[in-house]
Design a protein around this motif. Structure first.
Motif: not given
Ligand code: ZN
Ligand code: ZN
Length: 343
Positions: A116-129
């Motif tokens: 499992y991993f956590v996606v931080p806010e920046t990555n979730l908003a900016g580059d999670t597809l």
């Protein structure tokens, strides 16, 4: 959960740690597949970062989102970029995303080589597809490497109708061959020390592939291009020698792309006379940003790039040590993936 932590080159240990908890603007992802990057088996690069859970090419399923996350829901399969830019600083405004301080410091926690991993806010908003249904997990794990190639070929300039030389036919070289052909390159020439890789490049559309273990790359490129040289040269191997060969193969007015980082102490001797009067561009292309990951997913969704072209080896997380060894040392390996239970 299990994680694979790198301590040194080929010193990889499976460890237990708690599943991380997502914050209000974060998400928790259950990993389904993660690629081993060419850079992740370079000893000096590993030692600069270790000990660390590597893995920046992950695909997984969102299993939990924080209270303030609206745009993605549990159950969605996603590619997550390990690094994401702020989109507001001067570097971001110029499109130079990897020079953004936030891009450099952002990272998934603990990394892609974990259940499992956590996606931080920046990555979730900016580059999670979100991945379309037709894009498999293994295809999705190619988003980041393909995006690096999209950036490299964009920086190379006008690929359509160009002659292109791709030095190094590991996974990144093969993806360069595929995309250069797709973008309409008139002639694509590969070069590698491993004959099997040359054969694969020809299968993937290269017009020629030079076995550098048997022949002289500079002479063969000259012959194949009628003495002109290649208008675009992509240098994959992270060595001064490969860069020198690239510079000797490039046509007048052509572009050499340095695709991989050399060690910090490496120095290249350049003839600035040649550079000037032959008007050679030497351009670096490091990693990729959100513009390129979206373009890459487009190529993958359209079937231009697929796992069947390049994925040769798969290992479960518990065999991560063997997976990294194969990625580093097995000449038959093009792309090695770690796959996860339930995927
Ligand atoms: Zn990578
Ligand atoms: Zn920025």
């Amino acid at each position: 959960m299990k994680v694979a932590r790198l301590y040194d080159y080929l010193d990889i240990r499976i460890e237990d740690e708690p599943i991380p908890r997502p914050g209000r603007r974060e998400a928790l992802v259950r990993t389904r597949a993660c690629g081993i990057c060419s850079g992740d088996v370079v000893p000096w690069y590993i030692r600069k970062k270790a000990p660390l859970v590597f893995g920046h090419e992950p695909v997984g399923e969102i299993v939990e989102v924080g209270a303030d996350v609206r745009h993605l829901q549990p159950g969605t399969r996603v590619f997550v970029h390990h690094h994401a830019p702020c989109l507001t600083c001067r570097a971001c405004q110029r499109g130079e995303f990897v020079q953004c301080p936030v891009w450099r410091s952002s990272r998934i926690v603990p990394g892609g080589m974990a259940e499992y991993f956590v996606v931080p806010e920046t990555n979730l908003a900016g580059d999670t597809l979100a991945l379309p249904d037709g894009v498999g997990d293994e295809d999705g794990a190619l988003v980041e490497p393909t995006a690096c190639v999209v950036k490299s070929l964009t920086r190379a300039g006008h690929v359509a109708d160009a002659s292109a030389l791709i030095i190094g036919l590991g996974v990144m070289g093969q993806l360069h061959v595929v995309l250069a052909k797709h973008l309409g390159a008139r002639q694509v020439i590969g070069a590698d020390l491993v004959p099997g890789r040359c054969a694969r490049a020809r299968d993937l559309g290269a017009d020629a592939a030079i076995d550098a273990s048997a022949g002289d790359v500079v002479a063969e490129v000259a012959e194949l291009t009628r003495g002109e040289g290649a208008e675009i040269v992509i240098v994959g191997p992270a060595t001064i020698e490969a860069l020198e060969i690239g510079l000797r193969c490039v046509a007048k007015g052509g572009t050499v792309v340095q695709f991989m980082g050399t060690p910090p102490e490496a120095r290249l001797q350049l003839s600035t006379f040649d550079l000037y009067f032959r008007e050679i561009r030497l351009i670096p292309s490091y990693s990729c940003g959100p513009v390129e990951t979206r373009a890459a997913l487009g190529y993958i969704a359209a079937g231009v790039v697929s796992a069947t072209q390049v994925v040769t080896h798969r290992f479960p997380l518990l065999a991560a040590k063997e997976a990294y060894r194969v990625a580093a040392e097995d000449k038959g390996a093009i792309k090695t993936l770690v796959t996860f239970d339930g995927a």
